[in-house]
Design a protein around this motif. Structure first.
Motif, short mmCIF file in Angstrom:
data_model
loop_
_atom_site.label_atom_id
_atom_site.label_comp_id
_atom_site.label_asym_id
_atom_site.label_seq_id
_atom_site.Cartn_x
_atom_site.Cartn_y
_atom_site.Cartn_z
N ASN A 1 -23.88 120.02 26.94
CA ASN A 1 -24.04 121.34 27.57
C ASN A 1 -22.92 122.28 27.11
O ASN A 1 -23.16 123.44 26.79
N LYS A 2 -21.69 121.76 27.08
CA LYS A 2 -20.57 122.61 26.66
C LYS A 2 -20.68 122.92 25.17
O LYS A 2 -20.32 124.00 24.71
N LYS B 1 -30.32 128.54 27.38
CA LYS B 1 -29.32 128.57 26.30
C LYS B 1 -29.85 128.00 25.01
O LYS B 1 -29.36 128.28 23.93
N ASP C 1 -25.82 132.15 32.29
CA ASP C 1 -25.02 130.92 32.25
C ASP C 1 -23.61 131.31 32.74
O ASP C 1 -23.04 132.32 32.28
N SER C 2 -23.06 130.56 33.70
CA SER C 2 -21.87 131.05 34.40
C SER C 2 -20.69 131.28 33.46
O SER C 2 -19.93 132.24 33.64
N GLU C 3 -20.56 130.43 32.42
CA GLU C 3 -19.44 130.61 31.48
C GLU C 3 -19.61 131.88 30.66
O GLU C 3 -18.65 132.62 30.43
N GLU D 1 -23.05 125.63 24.85
CA GLU D 1 -22.42 126.88 25.31
C GLU D 1 -21.43 127.43 24.28
O GLU D 1 -21.25 128.64 24.17
MG MG Z 1 -22.93 126.75 32.08
#
Ligand code: MG
Ligand code: NDP
Length: 381
Positions: A214-215, A122, A147-149, A218
């Motif tokens: 991390n968020k 990311k 990335d799962s999101e 994202e």
């Molecule tokens: Mg993630």
């Protein structure tokens, strides 16, 4: 049969990608692998997958590996090696599971040589999202989010563009420190920070999950991938990590993507898209699931989120500066040079000192990245 390369194959996502390839041998052929220096792991992978090319970033380790593998595997090294690997004509899709910003140039070269990209990394998207997305369009390649999101948003959108979207809920587990009182943050140990409640991941991203940077990363990643303004993206703490993000459309309908907490699911979809291939992983047992919780994020205890929103408002070179200062500070923390609270303090100081350039070129992004790292050094921690 799709011919793939896995960059960062010794890491958490890299190994999960190979687990997916192992489970679907008729669908995927692993043609190339790369690591930074872990040639022990790489050698095991070479024996199992028989790739035609491998690359070891560390030149000395590459030399040692060459002496151990047969003539059927070409061993490349360094950044030049990685750039040669991504241009290989036979490779159709490349998994970018290298950690950190060093993946940027190889990523750009992969796009320019027409490869579809499964993107786990990311940091590169945060640094240079608009540049990457312009190249993706120009070279008519696909970026398939891992990335799962981002995978959840992509699946929720189901091909619709941002004009249909009222908002996106970017979910977060809350990380290992979700319930830690504010006065405990200063002394929190590396061991506690690295003990993530839901995901087993590399160290850098695990520290980022504890600061919630991390968020924040994202948030920026989603803005660039899906052409969304920051005001449309709401971060939502969801401790069970079963909903991986949600898209709310203009008509009020919300599409949520649910699956068990296992990165092999978004990895497999990024490789198999548009098909849904079988998986050995279970679904969710809704009879046993008692509740799904949702909370507002606490911007006071997790100031990294504010910094990311600030970078999201400013854009230009600011996201690259946020990312580089964060990478450096996380390294300082892992090397016990600073305490946990100092990570966002450093990022904030560096962002404040930065003279932002709007709509930067790749050269200006790389210069901003280098400047931010030097600035962290100048702060003298
Ligand atoms: Mg993630
Ligand atoms: P790891 O630290 O587990 O693995 C990193 C991989 O990259 C290793 O193979 C490592 O090689 C290689 N590598 C590291 N630095 C370099 C370099 N300078 N040049 C070449 N190769 C390098 O990380 P993760 O697998 O956890 O994460 C990878 C990326 O995916 C990150 O960008 C992360 O943000 C993202 N991501 C990860 C998730 C996860 O669940 N883990 C979820 C979503 C996104 P070596 O082993 O030799 O050091």
């Amino acid at each position: 049969m799709k011919k793939i390369a896995v960059l960062g194959s010794s890491g958490s996502i890299g190994q999960s990608t190979l687990a997916v390839a192992r489970s679907l041998p008729r669908q995927f052929k692993v043609l190339a692998l790369s690591v930074n220096s872990d040639i022990v792991k790489l050698k095991e992978q070479i024996e199992e997958f028989r790739p035609a090319i491998v690359c070891v970033r560390d030149k000395e380790a590459a030399g040692r590996l060459k002496a151990q593998v047969g003539p059927l595997t070409k061993v490349l090294c360094g950044e030049e090696g990685l750039n040669e690997l991504v241009r290989d004509k036979e490779i159709q899709q490349i998994m970018f599971a290298v950690s950190g910003s060093s993946a940027l140039i190889p990523l750009i070269n992969a796009i320019k040589s027409g490869k579809d990209i499964a993107l786990a990394n990311k940091e590169t998207m945060v640094m240079a999202g608009p540049i990457i997305m312009r190249l993706v369009k120009k070279h008519k390649v696909k970026i398939l989010p891992v990335d799962s999101e981002q995978s959840a948003i992509w699946q929720g959108l189901a091909g619709l563009d941002q004009t249909n979207v009222r908002r996106v809920y970017l979910t977060a587990s809350g990380g290992p420190l979700r319930n830690l009182p504010a006065n405990k943050f200063r002394q929190v140990s590396i061991e506690k920070v690295l003990h993530h409640p839901r995901w087993k991941m590399g160290k850098k991203i695990t520290v980022d999950s504890a600061t919630l940077m991390n968020k924040g990363l994202e948030l920026l990643e989603a803005m660039f991938l899906f052409n969304l303004g920051a005001e449309k993206i709401k971060i939502l703490i969801h401790p069970e990590s079963l909903i991986h993000s949600m898209v709310e459309f203009n008509d009020g309908v919300i599409m949520a993507q649910l699956s068990v907490t296992d990165m092999r699911i978004p990895i497999q979809y990024a490789l198999s898209y548009p098909q849904r291939l079988p998986s050995q992983l279970a679904g969710i047992d809704f009879y046993r699931l008692s509740k799904l919780r949702f909370e507002k994020p606490d911007f006071k205890r997790f100031p990294s989120l504010m910094l990311a929103y600030q970078a999201a408002r400013e854009l230009g070179t600011m996201p690259a500066v946020l990312n580089a200062a964060n990478e450096e500070s996380v390294n300082y923390f892992l090397n016990k040079r600073i305490n946990f609270l100092t990570i966002p303090k450093i990022v904030e100081k560096v962002m404040r000192a930065h003279a932002k350039i709007a709509d930067p070129s790749l050269g200006q992004v790389l210069a901003a990245d280098a400047w931010a790292r030097e600035e962290v050094g100048r702060l003298g921690y």
